[in-house]
Write a protein that holds these residues in place. Structure first.
Motif, PDB file in Angstrom:
ATOM      1  N   TRP A  74      44.843  42.253  34.396  1.00  0.00           N
ATOM      2  CA  TRP A  74      46.096  41.679  33.927  1.00  0.00           C
ATOM      3  C   TRP A  74      46.823  40.956  35.069  1.00  0.00           C
ATOM      4  O   TRP A  74      47.393  39.894  34.870  1.00  0.00           O
ATOM      5  CB  TRP A  74      46.980  42.757  33.313  1.00  0.00           C
ATOM      6  CG  TRP A  74      48.368  42.257  33.026  1.00  0.00           C
ATOM      7  CD1 TRP A  74      49.513  42.629  33.632  1.00  0.00           C
ATOM      8  CD2 TRP A  74      48.737  41.255  32.069  1.00  0.00           C
ATOM      9  NE1 TRP A  74      50.574  41.927  33.128  1.00  0.00           N
ATOM     10  CE2 TRP A  74      50.130  41.066  32.159  1.00  0.00           C
ATOM     11  CE3 TRP A  74      48.028  40.478  31.165  1.00  0.00           C
ATOM     12  CZ2 TRP A  74      50.822  40.170  31.370  1.00  0.00           C
ATOM     13  CZ3 TRP A  74      48.723  39.572  30.374  1.00  0.00           C
ATOM     14  CH2 TRP A  74      50.099  39.426  30.480  1.00  0.00           C
ATOM     15  N   GLU A  75      46.756  41.510  36.259  1.00  0.00           N
ATOM     16  CA  GLU A  75      47.421  40.897  37.397  1.00  0.00           C
ATOM     17  C   GLU A  75      46.828  39.519  37.718  1.00  0.00           C
ATOM     18  O   GLU A  75      47.555  38.570  37.997  1.00  0.00           O
ATOM     19  CB  GLU A  75      47.348  41.819  38.633  1.00  0.00           C
ATOM     20  CG  GLU A  75      48.165  43.092  38.514  1.00  0.00           C
ATOM     21  CD  GLU A  75      47.503  44.158  37.628  1.00  0.00           C
ATOM     22  OE1 GLU A  75      46.262  44.109  37.429  1.00  0.00           O
ATOM     23  OE2 GLU A  75      48.247  45.005  37.117  1.00  0.00           O
ATOM     24  N   GLU A  76      45.500  39.420  37.692  1.00  0.00           N
ATOM     25  CA  GLU A  76      44.848  38.134  37.942  1.00  0.00           C
ATOM     26  C   GLU A  76      45.234  37.119  36.865  1.00  0.00           C
ATOM     27  O   GLU A  76      45.538  35.963  37.169  1.00  0.00           O
ATOM     28  CB  GLU A  76      43.328  38.300  37.952  1.00  0.00           C
ATOM     29  CG  GLU A  76      42.771  38.992  39.159  1.00  0.00           C
ATOM     30  CD  GLU A  76      41.269  39.211  39.040  1.00  0.00           C
ATOM     31  OE1 GLU A  76      40.594  39.076  40.083  1.00  0.00           O
ATOM     32  OE2 GLU A  76      40.784  39.537  37.937  1.00  0.00           O
ATOM     33  N   PHE A  77      45.216  37.571  35.637  1.00  0.00           N
ATOM     34  CA  PHE A  77      45.543  36.692  34.524  1.00  0.00           C
ATOM     35  C   PHE A  77      46.996  36.223  34.617  1.00  0.00           C
ATOM     36  O   PHE A  77      47.296  35.038  34.447  1.00  0.00           O
ATOM     37  CB  PHE A  77      45.294  37.418  33.201  1.00  0.00           C
ATOM     38  CG  PHE A  77      45.507  36.566  31.985  1.00  0.00           C
ATOM     39  CD1 PHE A  77      44.617  35.567  31.664  1.00  0.00           C
ATOM     40  CD2 PHE A  77      46.602  36.777  31.162  1.00  0.00           C
ATOM     41  CE1 PHE A  77      44.811  34.783  30.531  1.00  0.00           C
ATOM     42  CE2 PHE A  77      46.805  35.996  30.041  1.00  0.00           C
ATOM     43  CZ  PHE A  77      45.905  35.003  29.728  1.00  0.00           C
ATOM     44  N   GLU A  78      47.886  37.148  34.899  1.00  0.00           N
ATOM     45  CA  GLU A  78      49.300  36.821  34.992  1.00  0.00           C
ATOM     46  C   GLU A  78      49.553  35.845  36.143  1.00  0.00           C
ATOM     47  O   GLU A  78      50.325  34.893  36.009  1.00  0.00           O
ATOM     48  CB  GLU A  78      50.101  38.109  35.195  1.00  0.00           C
ATOM     49  CG  GLU A  78      51.576  37.964  34.999  1.00  0.00           C
ATOM     50  CD  GLU A  78      52.274  39.319  35.059  1.00  0.00           C
ATOM     51  OE1 GLU A  78      53.260  39.464  34.344  1.00  0.00           O
ATOM     52  OE2 GLU A  78      51.823  40.205  35.817  1.00  0.00           O
ATOM     53  N   GLU A  79      48.892  36.062  37.260  1.00  0.00           N
ATOM     54  CA  GLU A  79      49.029  35.165  38.411  1.00  0.00           C
ATOM     55  C   GLU A  79      48.498  33.772  38.075  1.00  0.00           C
ATOM     56  O   GLU A  79      49.090  32.763  38.460  1.00  0.00           O
ATOM     57  CB  GLU A  79      48.278  35.742  39.614  1.00  0.00           C
ATOM     58  CG  GLU A  79      48.445  34.967  40.897  1.00  0.00           C
ATOM     59  CD  GLU A  79      49.876  34.998  41.421  1.00  0.00           C
ATOM     60  OE1 GLU A  79      50.286  33.991  42.033  1.00  0.00           O
ATOM     61  OE2 GLU A  79      50.596  36.006  41.210  1.00  0.00           O
ATOM     62  N   HIS A  80      47.414  33.731  37.363  1.00  0.00           N
ATOM     63  CA  HIS A  80      46.815  32.451  36.970  1.00  0.00           C
ATOM     64  C   HIS A  80      47.747  31.677  36.041  1.00  0.00           C
ATOM     65  O   HIS A  80      47.831  30.448  36.127  1.00  0.00           O
ATOM     66  CB  HIS A  80      45.458  32.711  36.304  1.00  0.00           C
ATOM     67  CG  HIS A  80      44.582  31.500  36.174  1.00  0.00           C
ATOM     68  ND1 HIS A  80      44.169  30.749  37.248  1.00  0.00           N
ATOM     69  CD2 HIS A  80      44.034  30.919  35.083  1.00  0.00           C
ATOM     70  CE1 HIS A  80      43.405  29.760  36.829  1.00  0.00           C
ATOM     71  NE2 HIS A  80      43.314  29.837  35.514  1.00  0.00           N
ATOM     72  N   LEU A  81      48.446  32.374  35.171  1.00  0.00           N
ATOM     73  CA  LEU A  81      49.340  31.711  34.223  1.00  0.00           C
ATOM     74  C   LEU A  81      50.626  31.209  34.874  1.00  0.00           C
ATOM     75  O   LEU A  81      51.340  30.413  34.259  1.00  0.00           O
ATOM     76  CB  LEU A  81      49.703  32.659  33.073  1.00  0.00           C
ATOM     77  CG  LEU A  81      48.620  32.872  32.036  1.00  0.00           C
ATOM     78  CD1 LEU A  81      49.094  33.838  30.982  1.00  0.00           C
ATOM     79  CD2 LEU A  81      48.196  31.569  31.399  1.00  0.00           C
ATOM     80  N   LYS A  82      50.919  31.608  36.069  1.00  0.00           N
ATOM     81  CA  LYS A  82      52.118  31.124  36.766  1.00  0.00           C
ATOM     82  C   LYS A  82      51.992  29.657  37.151  1.00  0.00           C
ATOM     83  O   LYS A  82      52.990  28.979  37.347  1.00  0.00           O
ATOM     84  CB  LYS A  82      52.414  31.978  37.999  1.00  0.00           C
ATOM     85  CG  LYS A  82      52.931  33.347  37.645  1.00  0.00           C
ATOM     86  CD  LYS A  82      53.234  34.150  38.886  1.00  0.00           C
ATOM     87  CE  LYS A  82      53.700  35.551  38.501  1.00  0.00           C
ATOM     88  NZ  LYS A  82      53.926  36.390  39.685  1.00  0.00           N
ATOM     89  N   ASN A  83      50.776  29.187  37.253  1.00  0.00           N
ATOM     90  CA  ASN A  83      50.536  27.774  37.542  1.00  0.00           C
ATOM     91  C   ASN A  83      50.903  26.958  36.301  1.00  0.00           C
ATOM     92  O   ASN A  83      50.341  27.171  35.237  1.00  0.00           O
ATOM     93  CB  ASN A  83      49.068  27.564  37.918  1.00  0.00           C
ATOM     94  CG  ASN A  83      48.759  26.148  38.322  1.00  0.00           C
ATOM     95  OD1 ASN A  83      49.502  25.224  38.050  1.00  0.00           O
ATOM     96  ND2 ASN A  83      47.622  25.996  38.979  1.00  0.00           N
ATOM     97  N   PRO A  84      51.833  25.999  36.414  1.00  0.00           N
ATOM     98  CA  PRO A  84      52.243  25.226  35.237  1.00  0.00           C
ATOM     99  C   PRO A  84      51.103  24.430  34.609  1.00  0.00           C
ATOM    100  O   PRO A  84      51.054  24.262  33.389  1.00  0.00           O
ATOM    101  CB  PRO A  84      53.318  24.283  35.767  1.00  0.00           C
ATOM    102  CG  PRO A  84      53.642  24.705  37.139  1.00  0.00           C
ATOM    103  CD  PRO A  84      52.587  25.642  37.606  1.00  0.00           C
ATOM    104  N   ALA A 100      49.581  37.791  25.269  1.00  0.00           N
ATOM    105  CA  ALA A 100      48.304  37.966  25.984  1.00  0.00           C
ATOM    106  C   ALA A 100      48.152  39.360  26.577  1.00  0.00           C
ATOM    107  O   ALA A 100      47.024  39.825  26.755  1.00  0.00           O
ATOM    108  CB  ALA A 100      48.187  36.921  27.083  1.00  0.00           C
ATOM    109  N   HIS A 101      49.255  40.029  26.856  1.00  0.00           N
ATOM    110  CA  HIS A 101      49.156  41.372  27.457  1.00  0.00           C
ATOM    111  C   HIS A 101      48.425  42.342  26.524  1.00  0.00           C
ATOM    112  O   HIS A 101      47.885  43.349  26.983  1.00  0.00           O
ATOM    113  CB  HIS A 101      50.543  41.884  27.818  1.00  0.00           C
ATOM    114  CG  HIS A 101      51.430  42.109  26.621  1.00  0.00           C
ATOM    115  ND1 HIS A 101      52.119  41.084  26.012  1.00  0.00           N
ATOM    116  CD2 HIS A 101      51.700  43.243  25.933  1.00  0.00           C
ATOM    117  CE1 HIS A 101      52.803  41.578  24.994  1.00  0.00           C
ATOM    118  NE2 HIS A 101      52.557  42.880  24.917  1.00  0.00           N
TER     119      HIS A 101
END
Length: 105
Positions: A74-84, A100-101
């Motif tokens: 989840w952390e990787e996914f969440e970090e990836h989604l921070k990119n606009p 998505a969570h």
């Protein structure tokens, strides 16, 4: 009278090609309608679209896997989604990231 002969020939010429154009148009229209209903073609097109969509989703998740473990946290996914750009790409795939969570329970 001799003047009527070339006029008649031109008349026959243009009428022949006019009727021929109508007949060919009818065949093209019928063929077009048949091809739209071709089940196999429709099924193959839909399968191709699904395959392309699946490939894009797999690429998206592979990019999100920063540690290359083959598992996405989840952390990787969440970090990836921070990119606009990534969020915009996700939206272009018609996916809603607000829930998505739930995938990571």
């Amino acid at each position: 009278h001799w003047v009527y002969e070339p006029i008649f020939v031109y008349f026959i010429f243009f009428m022949f090609f006019g009727v021929l154009n109508i007949v060919v148009g009818a065949f093209v229209t019928a063929t077009n309608e048949i091809s739209k209903k071709d089940r196999e073609l429709l099924v193959n097109a839909e399968l191709g679209a699904v395959d392309a969509y699946t490939k894009r989703i797999k690429e998206f998740f592979a990019e999100a896997d920063k540690d290359m473990s083959g598992m996405l946290s989840w952390e990787e996914f969440e970090e990836h989604l921070k990119n606009p750009k990534v969020s915009a790409y996700f939206a272009s795939l018609e996916l809603d990231v607000s829930n998505a969570h739930r995938l990571f329970r």
